[in-house]
Design a protein around this motif. Sequence first.
Motif, PDB file in Angstrom:
ATOM      1  N   THR B  62       0.804  -1.343   0.019  1.00 51.01           N
ATOM      2  CA  THR B  62      -0.179  -0.155   0.097  1.00 51.01           C
ATOM      3  C   THR B  62       1.021   1.178   0.005  1.00 51.01           C
ATOM      4  O   THR B  62       0.377   2.330  -0.158  1.00 51.01           O
ATOM      5  CB  THR B  62      -0.859  -0.145   1.215  1.00 51.01           C
ATOM      6  OG1 THR B  62      -0.081  -0.053   2.463  1.00 51.01           O
ATOM      7  CG2 THR B  62      -2.010  -0.942   1.212  1.00 51.01           C
ATOM      8  N   GLY B  63       2.131   1.227   0.080  1.00 49.41           N
ATOM      9  CA  GLY B  63       3.061   2.283   0.158  1.00 49.41           C
ATOM     10  C   GLY B  63       2.985   3.234  -1.074  1.00 49.41           C
ATOM     11  O   GLY B  63       2.346   2.924  -2.387  1.00 49.41           O
ATOM     12  N   GLN B  64       2.850   4.479  -0.776  1.00 45.09           N
ATOM     13  CA  GLN B  64       2.631   5.655  -1.715  1.00 45.09           C
ATOM     14  C   GLN B  64       3.907   5.904  -2.727  1.00 45.09           C
ATOM     15  O   GLN B  64       5.080   5.876  -2.184  1.00 45.09           O
ATOM     16  CB  GLN B  64       2.222   6.595  -1.212  1.00 45.09           C
ATOM     17  CG  GLN B  64       0.598   6.684  -0.585  1.00 45.09           C
ATOM     18  CD  GLN B  64      -0.284   6.303  -1.869  1.00 45.09           C
ATOM     19  OE1 GLN B  64      -0.596   7.145  -2.695  1.00 45.09           O
ATOM     20  NE2 GLN B  64      -0.947   5.281  -1.589  1.00 45.09           N
ATOM     21  N   VAL B  65       3.623   6.095  -3.814  1.00 44.66           N
ATOM     22  CA  VAL B  65       4.818   6.506  -4.780  1.00 44.66           C
ATOM     23  C   VAL B  65       4.523   7.765  -5.446  1.00 44.66           C
ATOM     24  O   VAL B  65       3.299   7.965  -5.919  1.00 44.66           O
ATOM     25  CB  VAL B  65       4.835   5.279  -5.597  1.00 44.66           C
ATOM     26  CG1 VAL B  65       6.051   5.588  -6.953  1.00 44.66           C
ATOM     27  CG2 VAL B  65       4.979   3.986  -5.289  1.00 44.66           C
ATOM     28  N   LYS B  66       5.459   8.689  -5.687  1.00 47.17           N
ATOM     29  CA  LYS B  66       5.292  10.184  -6.125  1.00 47.17           C
ATOM     30  C   LYS B  66       6.263  10.246  -7.137  1.00 47.17           C
ATOM     31  O   LYS B  66       7.268   9.565  -7.446  1.00 47.17           O
ATOM     32  CB  LYS B  66       5.274  11.104  -5.200  1.00 47.17           C
ATOM     33  CG  LYS B  66       6.451  11.150  -4.259  1.00 47.17           C
ATOM     34  CD  LYS B  66       6.059  12.051  -2.970  1.00 47.17           C
ATOM     35  CE  LYS B  66       7.628  12.260  -2.384  1.00 47.17           C
ATOM     36  NZ  LYS B  66       8.502  11.204  -1.927  1.00 47.17           N
ATOM     37  N   ASP B  67       5.992  11.422  -7.850  1.00 51.74           N
ATOM     38  CA  ASP B  67       6.993  11.699  -8.961  1.00 51.74           C
ATOM     39  C   ASP B  67       8.439  11.495  -8.625  1.00 51.74           C
ATOM     40  O   ASP B  67       8.901  12.041  -7.564  1.00 51.74           O
ATOM     41  CB  ASP B  67       6.701  13.204  -9.352  1.00 51.74           C
ATOM     42  CG  ASP B  67       7.352  13.370 -10.757  1.00 51.74           C
ATOM     43  OD1 ASP B  67       7.782  12.627 -11.390  1.00 51.74           O
ATOM     44  OD2 ASP B  67       7.606  14.625 -10.809  1.00 51.74           O
ATOM     45  N   GLY B  68       9.081  11.014  -9.539  1.00 53.50           N
ATOM     46  CA  GLY B  68      10.605  10.720  -9.286  1.00 53.50           C
ATOM     47  C   GLY B  68      11.008   9.642  -8.404  1.00 53.50           C
ATOM     48  O   GLY B  68      12.223   9.325  -8.337  1.00 53.50           O
ATOM     49  N   ASP B  69      10.062   8.961  -7.800  1.00 54.09           N
ATOM     50  CA  ASP B  69      10.522   7.888  -6.884  1.00 54.09           C
ATOM     51  C   ASP B  69      10.877   6.645  -7.638  1.00 54.09           C
ATOM     52  O   ASP B  69      10.659   6.490  -8.825  1.00 54.09           O
ATOM     53  CB  ASP B  69       9.337   7.346  -6.171  1.00 54.09           C
ATOM     54  CG  ASP B  69       8.947   8.253  -4.800  1.00 54.09           C
ATOM     55  OD1 ASP B  69       9.704   9.220  -4.721  1.00 54.09           O
ATOM     56  OD2 ASP B  69       7.788   8.092  -4.401  1.00 54.09           O
ATOM     57  N   THR B  70      11.828   5.899  -7.026  1.00 54.27           N
ATOM     58  CA  THR B  70      12.398   4.540  -7.623  1.00 54.27           C
ATOM     59  C   THR B  70      11.727   3.640  -6.836  1.00 54.27           C
ATOM     60  O   THR B  70      11.974   3.547  -5.623  1.00 54.27           O
ATOM     61  CB  THR B  70      13.707   4.528  -7.533  1.00 54.27           C
ATOM     62  OG1 THR B  70      14.260   5.642  -8.196  1.00 54.27           O
ATOM     63  CG2 THR B  70      14.555   3.344  -8.061  1.00 54.27           C
ATOM     64  N   VAL B  71      10.759   2.674  -7.411  1.00 57.33           N
ATOM     65  CA  VAL B  71      10.164   1.385  -6.908  1.00 57.33           C
ATOM     66  C   VAL B  71      11.132   0.286  -7.389  1.00 57.33           C
ATOM     67  O   VAL B  71      11.229  -0.014  -8.602  1.00 57.33           O
ATOM     68  CB  VAL B  71       8.901   1.326  -7.295  1.00 57.33           C
ATOM     69  CG1 VAL B  71       8.122   0.121  -6.904  1.00 57.33           C
ATOM     70  CG2 VAL B  71       8.033   2.590  -7.086  1.00 57.33           C
ATOM     71  N   ALA B  72      11.357  -0.676  -6.095  1.00 49.12           N
ATOM     72  CA  ALA B  72      12.446  -1.870  -6.689  1.00 49.12           C
ATOM     73  C   ALA B  72      11.422  -3.012  -6.350  1.00 49.12           C
ATOM     74  O   ALA B  72      10.945  -3.003  -5.167  1.00 49.12           O
ATOM     75  CB  ALA B  72      13.515  -1.941  -5.879  1.00 49.12           C
ATOM     76  N   PHE B  73      11.545  -4.030  -7.150  1.00 49.77           N
ATOM     77  CA  PHE B  73      10.845  -5.149  -6.896  1.00 49.77           C
ATOM     78  C   PHE B  73      11.789  -6.336  -6.652  1.00 49.77           C
ATOM     79  O   PHE B  73      12.752  -6.573  -7.568  1.00 49.77           O
ATOM     80  CB  PHE B  73       9.780  -5.739  -7.970  1.00 49.77           C
ATOM     81  CG  PHE B  73       8.754  -4.961  -8.168  1.00 49.77           C
ATOM     82  CD1 PHE B  73       7.547  -5.132  -7.513  1.00 49.77           C
ATOM     83  CD2 PHE B  73       8.739  -3.898  -9.158  1.00 49.77           C
ATOM     84  CE1 PHE B  73       6.429  -4.419  -7.604  1.00 49.77           C
ATOM     85  CE2 PHE B  73       7.504  -2.881  -9.235  1.00 49.77           C
ATOM     86  CZ  PHE B  73       6.715  -3.072  -8.570  1.00 49.77           C
ATOM     87  N   ILE B  74      11.938  -6.907  -5.423  1.00 50.48           N
ATOM     88  CA  ILE B  74      13.145  -7.544  -4.923  1.00 50.48           C
ATOM     89  C   ILE B  74      12.578  -9.108  -4.852  1.00 50.48           C
ATOM     90  O   ILE B  74      12.001  -9.375  -3.761  1.00 50.48           O
ATOM     91  CB  ILE B  74      13.491  -6.738  -3.670  1.00 50.48           C
ATOM     92  CG1 ILE B  74      13.938  -5.519  -3.695  1.00 50.48           C
ATOM     93  CG2 ILE B  74      14.792  -7.729  -3.000  1.00 50.48           C
ATOM     94  CD1 ILE B  74      14.179  -4.757  -2.717  1.00 50.48           C
ATOM     95  N   PRO B  75      13.065  -9.782  -5.595  1.00 52.85           N
ATOM     96  CA  PRO B  75      12.625 -11.321  -5.443  1.00 52.85           C
ATOM     97  C   PRO B  75      13.222 -11.809  -4.352  1.00 52.85           C
ATOM     98  O   PRO B  75      14.307 -11.210  -3.798  1.00 52.85           O
ATOM     99  CB  PRO B  75      13.330 -11.794  -6.767  1.00 52.85           C
ATOM    100  CG  PRO B  75      13.576 -10.796  -7.750  1.00 52.85           C
ATOM    101  CD  PRO B  75      13.862  -9.650  -6.916  1.00 52.85           C
ATOM    102  N   PRO B  76      12.786 -12.864  -3.552  1.00 49.09           N
ATOM    103  CA  PRO B  76      13.311 -13.534  -2.562  1.00 49.09           C
ATOM    104  C   PRO B  76      14.741 -13.395  -2.456  1.00 49.09           C
ATOM    105  O   PRO B  76      15.393 -14.180  -3.466  1.00 49.09           O
ATOM    106  CB  PRO B  76      12.644 -14.775  -2.135  1.00 49.09           C
ATOM    107  CG  PRO B  76      11.256 -14.597  -2.895  1.00 49.09           C
ATOM    108  CD  PRO B  76      11.623 -13.620  -3.995  1.00 49.09           C
ATOM    109  N   VAL B  77      15.505 -13.101  -1.463  1.00 49.97           N
ATOM    110  CA  VAL B  77      16.956 -12.746  -1.690  1.00 49.97           C
ATOM    111  C   VAL B  77      17.660 -14.283  -1.163  1.00 49.97           C
ATOM    112  O   VAL B  77      17.272 -15.122  -0.525  1.00 49.97           O
ATOM    113  CB  VAL B  77      17.543 -11.476  -0.585  1.00 49.97           C
ATOM    114  CG1 VAL B  77      16.592 -10.369  -0.987  1.00 49.97           C
ATOM    115  CG2 VAL B  77      17.227 -11.905   0.919  1.00 49.97           C
ATOM    116  N   SER B  78      18.809 -14.001  -1.592  1.00 50.50           N
ATOM    117  CA  SER B  78      19.594 -15.367  -1.600  1.00 50.50           C
ATOM    118  C   SER B  78      21.109 -15.210  -1.476  1.00 50.50           C
ATOM    119  O   SER B  78      21.811 -15.768  -1.883  1.00 50.50           O
ATOM    120  CB  SER B  78      19.360 -16.456  -2.627  1.00 50.50           C
ATOM    121  OG  SER B  78      19.531 -15.747  -3.781  1.00 50.50           O
ATOM    122  N   GLY B  79      21.458 -14.012  -0.571  1.00 51.55           N
ATOM    123  CA  GLY B  79      22.702 -13.689  -0.327  1.00 51.55           C
ATOM    124  C   GLY B  79      23.343 -14.680   0.586  1.00 51.55           C
ATOM    125  O   GLY B  79      22.842 -15.547   1.073  1.00 51.55           O
ATOM    126  N   GLY B  80      24.822 -14.272   0.821  1.00 50.84           N
ATOM    127  CA  GLY B  80      25.183 -15.374   1.924  1.00 50.84           C
ATOM    128  C   GLY B  80      26.193 -16.277   1.513  1.00 50.84           C
ATOM    129  O   GLY B  80      26.148 -16.857   0.296  1.00 50.84           O
TER     130      GLY B  80
END
Lengths: 153, 80
Positions: B62-80
């Motif tokens: 539900t987070g709000q996004v406004k002009d100039g924002d960067t939205v990232a879609f982050i698949p389940p992470v697998s670092g380490g």
Amino acid sequence: MKKYKITTEPINNQDVIDSVVHQNAGAISVFIGTVREMTGQKQTKFLHYEAYVPMAEKQLERIGMEIQEKWPSAITAISHRIGTLQISDIAVAIAVSTPHRQDAFEASRYAIERIKEIVPIWKKEHYTDGEEWIGNQQGTKTYPAGHPEEVVK
Amino acid sequence: MMINILLFANLAQQAETEKVSIEVNSALSVKEVRTLLQQKVGKLTGIENALLAVNEEYVELTGQVKDGDTVAFIPPVSGG
């Protein structure tokens, strides 16, 4: 050295350790994550890591802050390598210094577990019989709310 | 107004790009960005499991996004 770093260069463990040395530390616990060849029957040829670098460094820093809240005298440093890594290369090095050993062991464990939850880094396995982006370490986790527990402030 | 979208790992692979910009008329939610993104690049399998970030901070759907924002879609992470 930067305490929280995503790097395309090979990791120097000693640099990570040196950055947590402190006169009141009685222990430094070090965790090193390396590239494994065999996972069950699957044979890895090499790995490729990618990261959302600026956010990943912020999340590493956040892990350091969480550790300091849980173990107030702890000093943490984490370096994670990205790019192409060969078998036995170091993917991640974590060092935590604390006044007493138990806290150092616990905090370094906490750091690696938290990396696997919240830091935007992805591993692509290049096996002898194909390639695959690894979704998460168990392959079963989903995030209906859009995030893991306790990441939205 | 312009919204910048970042995709990673299998999502970038499916979309065949890591960066997408979309033009919108008013502020909107991350959920709406997710819908508009897929209208532009096609259905992205697994995007409903992605973590969400606006300007490098995790947010809710539900987070709000406004002009100039960067939205990232982050698949389940697998670092380490």
